[in-house]
Design an enzyme around this catalytic site. Structure first.
Site, PDB file in Angstrom:
ATOM      1  N   GLU A 181       0.820  -1.211   0.000  1.00  0.00           N
ATOM      2  CA  GLU A 181       0.000   0.000   0.000  1.00  0.00           C
ATOM      3  C   GLU A 181       0.859   1.268   0.000  1.00  0.00           C
ATOM      4  O   GLU A 181       0.348   2.367  -0.154  1.00  0.00           O
ATOM      5  CB  GLU A 181      -0.964  -0.004   1.190  1.00  0.00           C
ATOM      6  CG  GLU A 181      -0.329  -0.024   2.575  1.00  0.00           C
ATOM      7  CD  GLU A 181       0.024  -1.429   3.087  1.00  0.00           C
ATOM      8  OE1 GLU A 181       0.524  -2.260   2.276  1.00  0.00           O
ATOM      9  OE2 GLU A 181      -0.156  -1.681   4.289  1.00  0.00           O
ATOM     10  N   CYS A 286      16.224  -6.574  -0.127  1.00  0.00           N
ATOM     11  CA  CYS A 286      16.345  -7.826   0.619  1.00  0.00           C
ATOM     12  C   CYS A 286      17.717  -8.444   0.422  1.00  0.00           C
ATOM     13  O   CYS A 286      18.143  -9.288   1.188  1.00  0.00           O
ATOM     14  CB  CYS A 286      15.279  -8.794   0.156  1.00  0.00           C
ATOM     15  SG  CYS A 286      15.359  -9.064  -1.613  1.00  0.00           S
TER      16      CYS A 286
HETATM   17  P1  NAD Z   1       5.969  -6.131   5.153  1.00  0.00           P
HETATM   18  O1  NAD Z   1       6.138  -7.491   5.692  1.00  0.00           O
HETATM   19  O2  NAD Z   1       5.644  -5.021   6.107  1.00  0.00           O
HETATM   20  O3  NAD Z   1       4.791  -6.100   4.056  1.00  0.00           O
HETATM   21  C1  NAD Z   1       4.743  -7.032   3.003  1.00  0.00           C
HETATM   22  C2  NAD Z   1       3.287  -7.216   2.587  1.00  0.00           C
HETATM   23  O4  NAD Z   1       2.555  -7.740   3.696  1.00  0.00           O
HETATM   24  C3  NAD Z   1       2.595  -5.932   2.169  1.00  0.00           C
HETATM   25  O5  NAD Z   1       1.788  -6.187   1.051  1.00  0.00           O
HETATM   26  C4  NAD Z   1       1.770  -5.560   3.386  1.00  0.00           C
HETATM   27  O6  NAD Z   1       0.587  -4.874   3.055  1.00  0.00           O
HETATM   28  C5  NAD Z   1       1.456  -6.900   4.015  1.00  0.00           C
HETATM   29  N1  NAD Z   1       1.342  -6.835   5.479  1.00  0.00           N
HETATM   30  C6  NAD Z   1       2.011  -6.002   6.317  1.00  0.00           C
HETATM   31  N2  NAD Z   1       1.671  -6.245   7.591  1.00  0.00           N
HETATM   32  C7  NAD Z   1       0.780  -7.259   7.568  1.00  0.00           C
HETATM   33  C8  NAD Z   1       0.067  -7.959   8.590  1.00  0.00           C
HETATM   34  N3  NAD Z   1       0.210  -7.656   9.888  1.00  0.00           N
HETATM   35  N4  NAD Z   1      -0.764  -8.944   8.218  1.00  0.00           N
HETATM   36  C9  NAD Z   1      -0.914  -9.273   6.912  1.00  0.00           C
HETATM   37  N5  NAD Z   1      -0.267  -8.626   5.914  1.00  0.00           N
HETATM   38  C10 NAD Z   1       0.577  -7.637   6.230  1.00  0.00           C
HETATM   39  O7  NAD Z   1       7.289  -5.779   4.312  1.00  0.00           O
HETATM   40  P2  NAD Z   1       7.731  -4.392   3.674  1.00  0.00           P
HETATM   41  O8  NAD Z   1       8.129  -3.450   4.748  1.00  0.00           O
HETATM   42  O9  NAD Z   1       6.731  -3.955   2.667  1.00  0.00           O
HETATM   43  O10 NAD Z   1       9.029  -4.854   2.854  1.00  0.00           O
HETATM   44  C11 NAD Z   1      10.297  -4.978   3.425  1.00  0.00           C
HETATM   45  C12 NAD Z   1      10.566  -6.388   3.914  1.00  0.00           C
HETATM   46  O11 NAD Z   1      10.450  -7.302   2.838  1.00  0.00           O
HETATM   47  C13 NAD Z   1      11.974  -6.555   4.446  1.00  0.00           C
HETATM   48  O12 NAD Z   1      11.914  -7.374   5.583  1.00  0.00           O
HETATM   49  C14 NAD Z   1      12.701  -7.251   3.312  1.00  0.00           C
HETATM   50  O13 NAD Z   1      13.835  -8.002   3.701  1.00  0.00           O
HETATM   51  C15 NAD Z   1      11.626  -8.129   2.802  1.00  0.00           C
HETATM   52  N6  NAD Z   1      11.897  -8.554   1.437  1.00  0.00           N
HETATM   53  C16 NAD Z   1      12.334  -9.841   1.260  1.00  0.00           C
HETATM   54  C17 NAD Z   1      12.639 -10.269  -0.004  1.00  0.00           C
HETATM   55  C18 NAD Z   1      13.120 -11.667  -0.237  1.00  0.00           C
HETATM   56  O14 NAD Z   1      13.298 -12.025  -1.377  1.00  0.00           O
HETATM   57  N7  NAD Z   1      13.317 -12.495   0.767  1.00  0.00           N
HETATM   58  C19 NAD Z   1      12.491  -9.413  -1.110  1.00  0.00           C
HETATM   59  C20 NAD Z   1      12.038  -8.119  -0.878  1.00  0.00           C
HETATM   60  C21 NAD Z   1      11.735  -7.702   0.407  1.00  0.00           C
END
Ligand code: NAD
Length: 501
Positions: A181, A286
């Site tokens: 979002e 990541c």
């Molecule tokens: P996030 O976990 O906050 O959000 C990811 C998704 O989950 C979003 O679409 C969000 O709306 C949803 N979300 C958030 N909180 C939620 C909840 N409580 N319940 C259900 N859904 C929820 O991650 P972010 O801040 O958007 O992205 C950064 C993170 O992603 C970092 O930890 C990074 O390391 C990780 N990441 C990992 C990879 C990989 O390949 N392993 C790649 C890119 C990013």
């Protein structure tokens, strides 16, 4: 600060743009100015139901569409991505904050998955065994699952969804994307490009939202599979809840990537690479390197070279072509990162470069490159994923110490080694307990035709994204054993378990 948002970003369901029943919205910031630039609607369960319904309705016809037609549409989509790269990159830069050239890089890497998916006729070829018994043949092939879902993070608003939907769609599934979002606009343009490429309505849908939307997707009886990329706590939650609901789930989590620098390495080369990997995209990758593990005599000269380079980085708005590093994504992200820098100092790490001192005009969410020396493994700046432009240096005595350190960390997404010694590199590549390994390559993101995925708390579920795992994740295998006897009466029937004859 003005709070007037001028634009509303809506869902794309069944080929239509709609606000559905959403009354809640979330602000989309311009991280370079610190001002809201739009609002995005947040889906309610009824909107998720509509999106899944559209995908379910589109599935029978799409899954029956010939594989060569699916490949042709994917090819057209790939070409449209290329034609719209500049526009997409500017959208990403304006909502995420990263610099335009960096945004183009993520589009390119994502587009490569669409290119890989264009080979789906070859990738989905089955196997055939002739005459396994008298007049009996056996063959296997793979079929799509149904409605697949992608839930994606803010840091790669194009590349990470592209890890998922091209393969899901090319293999005959329909798809619902729930992007972050925080930077939602690129996904709506992707939906338009798919439509222009000839993809039927309902095959690719976008619902915007937060936990309410995610939970509705996790619980929806018509969702067959869920691909998630995001932070580790949410990845674990998605994996548990989705699996408990009987869905196929792959959930990629967070990271704390280490790079070992051996004393024999070319230290200028290593420092250049670590600077790019530590501070590119303001550390919001990541596969960013968060910790440099300096072995023996490498430490002093390495820290000095990293200091020079960190101080020279030009930080500014992502849309300014002279900027090398943009702001971080939200005010909360900035506060979190600044808080970690403070805890690092309090815990006794040496702040060689302190990004809190940076002053960029315009009020955006800027944090400067930060370099810590003498980081300890008990410090929060080591144990936690900071996800900002903070690079820590840990000093150890030997390669074994460095490998043991990395293997003790719960994250295991990516890692790298800098050395001119092939034997040391080989020991590292074999002993290290991490999914993606670089040798003199700091961000070893596998190409689309290999699989991307970490180990331990960086991946829940057994399959990574794209490459061979991606094809398998979005399909299920079937084995057919077929008998076409010339004369059925000739074949005697027994009650014993069938064996070949
Ligand atoms: P996030 O976990 O906050 O959000 C990811 C998704 O989950 C979003 O679409 C969000 O709306 C949803 N979300 C958030 N909180 C939620 C909840 N409580 N319940 C259900 N859904 C929820 O991650 P972010 O801040 O958007 O992205 C950064 C993170 O992603 C970092 O930890 C990074 O390391 C990780 N990441 C990992 C990879 C990989 O390949 N392993 C790649 C890119 C990013």
């Amino acid at each position: 600060m003005s709070t007037t948002a001028t634009r509303t970003i809506r869902h794309r369901i069944g080929g239509e743009e709609t606000s559905g029943s959403s009354s809640r919205t979330s602000v989309v910031w311009d991280p370079a100015t610190g001002q809201p630039q739009a609002e995005v609607v947040l889906a309610e369960p009824a909107d998720v139901d509509a999106a899944v319904g559209a995908a379910k309705a589109a599935f029978p016809a799409w899954s029956e569409t010939s594989i060569s037609r699916r490949a042709k549409i994917m090819f057209a989509f790939r070409n449209l991505l290329e034609a719209h790269t500049d526009e997409l990159a500017r959208i990403i830069a304006s909502e995420h904050g990263k610099v335009v050239e960096d945004a183009k890089g993520e589009i390119m890497r994502g587009m490569e998955v669409a290119e890989f998916a264009c080979g789906i006729p070859q990738l989905l070829k089955g196997e055939y065994s002739d005459q396994i018994s008298s007049d009996v043949d056996s063959f296997s092939f793979r079929q799509p699952l149904g409605v697949c879902v992608g839930i994606t993070p803010f840091n790669f608003p194009m590349m990470v969804p592209l890890w998922m939907h091209p393969l899901a769609i090319a293999t005959g599934n329909t798809f619902v994307l729930k992007p972050s979002e925080r930077d939602p606009s690129a996904s709506n343009l992707v939906a338009e490009l798919y439509a222009e490429a000839g993809l039927p309505d309902g095959v690719f849908n976008v619902v915007h939202g937060d936990k309410v939307a995610v939970d509705a997707l996790l619980d929806h009886p018509d969702v067959a599979a869920i691909s998630f990329v995001g932070s580790t706590p949410i990845a674990k939650y998605i994996h548990e809840r989705g699996s408990a609901n009987g869905k196929r789930v792959q959930a990629l989590g967070g990271a704390k990537n280490h790079a070992i620098v051996l004393p024999d390495a070319d230290l200028d080369f290593a420092a250049d690479q670590l600077t790019a990997a530590g501070f590119g995209s303001a550390g919001q990758r990541c596969m960013a390197i968060a910790i440099a593990v300096a072995v023996g005599d490498a430490a002093d000269p390495l820290v000095e070279k990293l200091r020079e380079r960190a101080e020279a980085i030009k930080v500014g708005p992502g849309l300014d072509p002279t900027s090398e590093m943009g702001p971080v994504v939200t005010p909360e992200a900035k506060d979190r990162i600044i808080g970690y820098i403070a805890t690092g100092q309090q815990a006794g790490a040496t702040a060689v470069v302190d990004g809190r001192d940076l002053d960029v005009e315009g009020g955006g969410f800027f944090v400067g490159p930060t370099l810590f020396d003498n980081v300890g493994t008990e410090m929060e700046i080591y144990t936690d994923e900071i996800f900002g432009p903070v690079l820590g240096v840990i000093r150890v005595e030997t390669l074994d110490d460095a490998i043991d350190l990395i293997n003790s960390n719960s994250y295991a997404n990516g890692t790298a080694i800098f050395t001119t010694n092939g034997s040391a590199a080989r020991i590292f590549q074999r002993r290290i307990e991490v999914g993606m390994v670089g040798i003199n390559v700091p961000i070893p993101v596998p190409m689309a035709f290999h699989t991307f995925g970490g180990w331990k708390s960086s991946l829940f579920g057994e399959r990574g994204v794209h490459g061979p795992d991606g094809v398998k994740f979005y399909t299920r295998g079937k084995v057919v054993t077929a008998r076409w006897p010339k004369d059925a009466a000739e074949q005697a029937v027994h009650l014993h378990f069938p064996t070949a004859n």
